[in-house]
Design an enzyme around this catalytic site. Structure first.
Site, mmCIF file in Angstrom:
data_model
loop_
_atom_site.group_PDB
_atom_site.id
_atom_site.type_symbol
_atom_site.label_atom_id
_atom_site.label_comp_id
_atom_site.label_asym_id
_atom_site.label_seq_id
_atom_site.Cartn_x
_atom_site.Cartn_y
_atom_site.Cartn_z
ATOM 1 N N ASP A 1 74.979 12.444 -24.561
ATOM 2 C CA ASP A 1 74.180 11.809 -25.613
ATOM 3 C C ASP A 1 74.004 12.712 -26.834
ATOM 4 O OD1 ASP A 1 72.490 13.380 -23.784
ATOM 5 O OD2 ASP A 1 70.768 12.622 -24.876
ATOM 6 N N GLU B 1 64.207 11.586 -29.195
ATOM 7 C CA GLU B 1 64.855 10.580 -28.352
ATOM 8 C C GLU B 1 65.095 9.323 -29.191
ATOM 9 O OE1 GLU B 1 66.102 10.339 -25.324
ATOM 10 O OE2 GLU B 1 65.344 12.119 -24.279
ATOM 11 N N HIS C 1 72.466 16.608 -27.617
ATOM 12 C CA HIS C 1 72.189 17.094 -26.269
ATOM 13 C C HIS C 1 73.504 17.522 -25.592
ATOM 14 C CE1 HIS C 1 69.724 16.399 -22.312
ATOM 15 N NE2 HIS C 1 69.919 17.675 -22.580
ATOM 16 N N HIS D 1 68.912 13.055 -28.888
ATOM 17 C CA HIS D 1 69.230 12.422 -27.605
ATOM 18 C C HIS D 1 69.307 10.910 -27.781
ATOM 19 C CE1 HIS D 1 67.638 15.952 -25.254
ATOM 20 N NE2 HIS D 1 66.878 16.074 -26.311
ATOM 21 N N TYR D 2 69.951 10.239 -26.834
ATOM 22 C CA TYR D 2 69.642 8.822 -26.654
ATOM 23 C C TYR D 2 68.926 8.675 -25.322
ATOM 24 C CZ TYR D 2 74.040 7.967 -23.867
ATOM 25 O OH TYR D 2 75.054 7.965 -22.953
ATOM 26 N N THR D 3 68.177 7.556 -25.202
ATOM 27 C CA THR D 3 67.364 7.385 -24.002
ATOM 28 C C THR D 3 68.211 7.023 -22.779
ATOM 29 O OG1 THR D 3 67.017 5.099 -24.692
ATOM 30 C CG2 THR D 3 65.286 6.691 -25.256
HETATM 31 ZN ZN LIG Z 1 69.437 13.825 -23.767
#
Ligand SMILES: [Zn+2]
Length: 272
Positions: A154, A102, A144, A37-39
């Site tokens: 993301d 993350e 994600h 993921h990215y935040t």
């Molecule tokens: Zn995500």
């Protein structure tokens, strides 16, 4: 209790900052997927706090700062809450089967900066260390957006999947070049060719019904596919390059590397 301090599970972890947001994996499911993921927030510390805040109902196992510092929040044996409504290869409880990472990046809504090299090196080392403890098939290191294409984008098209692949993480093939000719499948198209294409997307793992119609879901899935595997053009249209890249991935799938506990190599250990 789960919110108590626990020892880090990998030597690449700088600090353990527990999150209370976790539970049992369903039916004792063991993790065999890594979900990246990215935040999507401009302040990484605020993102970290959110993932640790009681009541936020979100968490992940690991958090990787831009400078490469790694924080562990949830033990790998526990179910963290990062995937939300998602699906892959027929499975819908993605939190139960995955380890969530993350990656601090402000995301598409806040300028979407490049991922710094140090951060990618840290993500790669972390994935490799997870792969030592769990058998994670290469095809199950996912974005994600792959498992929730209608809701998520993301970690996005700037994420260097190829760099990870070159270090033994994930599945990747060189994308077929984009040509301005050949048969294009696009929204609104129907028929056998669309059905065959949908079947291949589903065979790879994407959640798409074989409707024989290039519907909104198909477009979203193709967009997610392009972000991961053919990032040069992201338009949700199945051009020959997109279709050929998918075919290559499927053809290459049987030969992908599974780096599990058995393949612990000296090189791997020195990298960690
Ligand atoms: Zn995500």
């Amino acid at each position: 209790m789960s919110s108590n301090l626990f020892p880090p599970e990998s030597s690449v972890v700088a600090e353990v900052l527990p999150s209370p947001n976790n539970g049992e994996r369903r039916d004792g499911r063991r993790p065999d997927m890594i979900l990246l993921h990215y935040t999507g927030m401009s302040d990484p510390d605020a993102a970290l706090e959110l993932l640790r805040a009681r009541g936020s109902d979100v968490s992940c196992h690991y958090f990787v700062f831009e400078d490469g510092r790694i924080v562990q929040m949830v033990p790998e044996s526990r179910r963290a809450w990062h995937a939300g409504q998602a699906s892959w290869a027929g499975e819908t409880d993605i939190n139960s089967c995955s380890i969530g990472i993350e990656i601090a990046n402000s995301g598409h809504d806040h300028g979407y900066p490049d991922f710094p090299k140090r951060q990618i090196a840290a993500v790669t080392a972390l994935c490799r260390s997870i792969q030592i403890r769990h058998t994670i098939p290469a095809v199950r290191v996912l974005a994600h957006s792959d498992v929730a294409p209608s809701r998520k984008q993301d970690p996005g098209e700037k994420f260097p999947w190829r760099t990870l692949y070159d270090s033994g993480v994930g599945h990747w093939v060189k994308p077929a070049p984009i040509m301005n000719f050949g048969h294009v499948l696009s929204p609104g198209n129907r028929g056998e060719t669309v059905a065959a294409f949908q079947k291949l997307l589903a065979e790879y793992g994407y959640d798409v019904d074989v409707t024989a119609e290039y519907d909104a879901v198909t477009r979203e899935v193709v967009t997610a596919f392009q972000r991961h595997f053919r990032p040069e053009r992201i338009d949700g249209i199945a051009d020959p390059s997109t279709r050929s890249t998918l075919a290559d991935l499927l053809a290459n799938r049987g030969r992908t590397r599974t780096i599990g506990a058995r393949s612990r190599s000296p090189m791997l250990q020195t990298t960690l």
